[in-house]
Design an enzyme around this catalytic site. Structure first.
Site, PDB file in Angstrom:
ATOM      1  CG  LEU A  10      -1.774  -1.247   1.450  1.00  0.00           C
ATOM      2  CD1 LEU A  10      -2.623  -1.108   2.713  1.00  0.00           C
ATOM      3  CD2 LEU A  10      -2.663  -1.506   0.236  1.00  0.00           C
ATOM      4  N   GLY A  11       1.040   1.852  -1.155  1.00  0.00           N
ATOM      5  CA  GLY A  11       1.868   3.048  -1.259  1.00  0.00           C
ATOM      6  C   GLY A  11       3.184   2.768  -1.945  1.00  0.00           C
ATOM      7  CB  VAL A  15       8.519   3.708   3.022  1.00  0.00           C
ATOM      8  CG1 VAL A  15       8.577   2.317   3.661  1.00  0.00           C
ATOM      9  CG2 VAL A  15       9.037   4.758   3.988  1.00  0.00           C
ATOM     10  N   GLY A  16       7.733   2.731   0.150  1.00  0.00           N
ATOM     11  CA  GLY A  16       7.234   1.677  -0.723  1.00  0.00           C
ATOM     12  C   GLY A  16       8.188   1.354  -1.850  1.00  0.00           C
ATOM     13  CB  VAL A 131      10.481   3.396  16.655  1.00  0.00           C
ATOM     14  CG1 VAL A 131      11.404   4.198  17.566  1.00  0.00           C
ATOM     15  CG2 VAL A 131       9.035   3.546  17.087  1.00  0.00           C
ATOM     16  N   GLY A 133      13.799   4.261  12.007  1.00  0.00           N
ATOM     17  CA  GLY A 133      14.195   3.963  10.631  1.00  0.00           C
ATOM     18  C   GLY A 133      14.817   2.587  10.515  1.00  0.00           C
ATOM     19  CE  LYS A 204       9.814   8.445  14.446  1.00  0.00           C
ATOM     20  NZ  LYS A 204      10.954   9.157  13.823  1.00  0.00           N
ATOM     21  N   GLY A 310      14.774   7.687   5.775  1.00  0.00           N
ATOM     22  CA  GLY A 310      15.268   7.500   4.419  1.00  0.00           C
ATOM     23  C   GLY A 310      14.760   6.206   3.817  1.00  0.00           C
TER      24      GLY A 310
END
Length: 439
Positions: A10-11, A15-16, A131, A133, A204, A310
């Protein structure tokens, strides 16, 4: 689908895309990566050109279609925000599908509901990327440190604010100039409120606290203060006094006897700019890096350090969670028993202690009339409220008055607030210019 694990993504943002790149290039990675297959991907615009080559037939602009696809076995939520993310996660769970998400906002606010639904459905919701990365912190809290009594978590868990504070100290620059620089570099959003006002860090630390101390956290009750009002003069004074200023997220067990198997414990949670001694390991964490210091019994102190955001870092954590679930699916095809180290469940009630009872050291900068006896009067007020002073220094006077810097020993927030309320009304005191926590 043979022996492949079908992934519904999803996305396809930062990140995706990072996740897709890992899945599409399994060579040199753990063998389980080759068992993952991107089955369906939800995007906002199917026609948009992308830097990654994908089979266009697996793209859709309907995320609910992805979740409902019978060939999707694990749903990876990478769209962020509360809705429709929460609804999509709960739908996946209701359909018997495990979920991997990097969404700290939805987990911080609805984690208990989601984890209860997952446990009832016999599926997993893994959140390593939510949390820190790429820093592995969720799984160590659930597994590697499981035999410890966690006493305290102290973290730099927002890369944007850490970059801003690092540059303000390095370049002797003001907040607004460095914020603009961070936005130009892509480290800060166009609307940086969630980061600079501390809300991201509060999300977080709420998640980490729930895992470390065993109970769900009232996210909205966390005392939160950001860096948007911080003046560069405080950073300069911090340096002179042997400190660095960092936006810290702190959670500690305030129960008198941490070894007692009690069902309800008081927790001190806060997010705020904090004076960190230069000899402290967190003082040298600069730029967009994150670091999380865990204090436990019997391990003592351990610190997790690395890139906090990132595409690569976050995607690394997402894929690690996919592999954890995928490995179980491949190895235990007929076994429906949940692995207790991967599943999560609250085992006691936690509550936020009265903020006035939380103890910490303090930095106070006062602007006063340059007159004999003013330090004595200030000291008397602190003494009356049982506030022990570590140091008190008067800097050179100017036309605006004298500047007096006070560092206290550890006292309760109530004691310092009561003291400052009285000091503010002394006729010699022009202004309480700053009040920050110290480690």
């Amino acid at each position: 689908m043979n022996n492949k694990i079908g992934i519904g993504l999803l996305g396809l943002g930062t990140v995706g895309t990072g996740v897709a790149n890992i899945v599409k290039s399994p060579d040199g990675r753990h063998p389980l990566v080759s068992k993952i297959e991107l089955t369906r991907i939800a995007v906002r615009d199917i026609e948009r050109s992308r830097d990654i080559e994908l089979d266009q037939s697996i793209l859709t602009d309907d995320p609910f279609e992805v979740v409902k696809d019978p060939n999707v076995q694990i749903v990876v939520e990478a769209i962020g925000g509360i809705e429709p993310a929460k609804s999509l996660i709960l739908l996946a769970i209701s359909l018997g599908k495990s979920v991997v998400t990097a969404n700290k906002a939805v987990i911080a606010r609805h984690g208990k509901e989601i984890s209860e639904a997952a446990n009832n459905a016999g599926v997993y919701v893994l959140i390593e990327a939510a949390v820190g990365g790429g820093i592995p912190i969720i799984e160590p809290l659930k597994q590697s440190l499981g035999g410890n009594r966690i006493r305290k978590i102290t973290g730099i868990i927002n890369g944007t604010t850490n970059y801003i504070l690092s540059q303000m100290a390095k370049e002797d620059a003001n907040y607004q100039d460095v914020l603009k620089e961070a936005q130009n570099l892509g480290y800060a959003e166009a609307n940086p409120t969630a980061d600079v006002d501390g809300h991201d860090a509060a999300d977080k630390i709420s998640i980490l606290s729930g895992l470390a101390f065993g109970g769900s956290i009232d996210r909205e009750g966390i005392s939160t203060k950001g860096i948007s009002t911080l003046e560069s003069i405080e950073i300069n004074y911090a340096r002179q006094l042997g400190y660095e200023i960092k936006l810290l997220a702190i959670a500690e067990n305030l129960s008198i006897n941490a070894t007692t198997a009690i069902k309800s414990i008081p927790l001190g949670l806060r997010v705020e700019p904090t004076f960190v001694p230069k000899e402290h390991p967190l003082s040298v964490v600069n730029g967009v890096n994150n670091a999380i210091l865990i204090e436990g019994d019997p391990i003592g102190e351990v610190m997790f350090y690395g890139p906090g955001a990132g595409a690569g870092a976050t995607a690394s954590a997402v894929v690690a969670d996919i592999l954890n679930i995928g490995g179980i699916m491949l190895m235990q095809k007929e076994d429906k028993t949940l692995d207790p180290l991967l599943s999560s469940n609250s085992w006691r009630d936690c509550f936020l202690a009265n903020a006035r009872e939380i103890e910490h050291k303090n930095y106070v900068r006062l602007i006063t009339v340059d007159t004999p006896g003013v330090i004595g009067k200030i000291g008397n007020v602190f003494g009356k409220n049982n506030v022990s002073i570590q140091s008190i220094v008067q800097f050179d006077s100017s036309h605006a008055g004298a500047e007096i810097i006070v560092i206290t020993h550890k006292v309760s927030k109530g004691q310092i607030e009561d003291s400052l309320s009285e000091i503010e009304h002394l006729e010699e005191v022009i202004q309480i210019a700053a009040h920050l926590s110290c480690l």
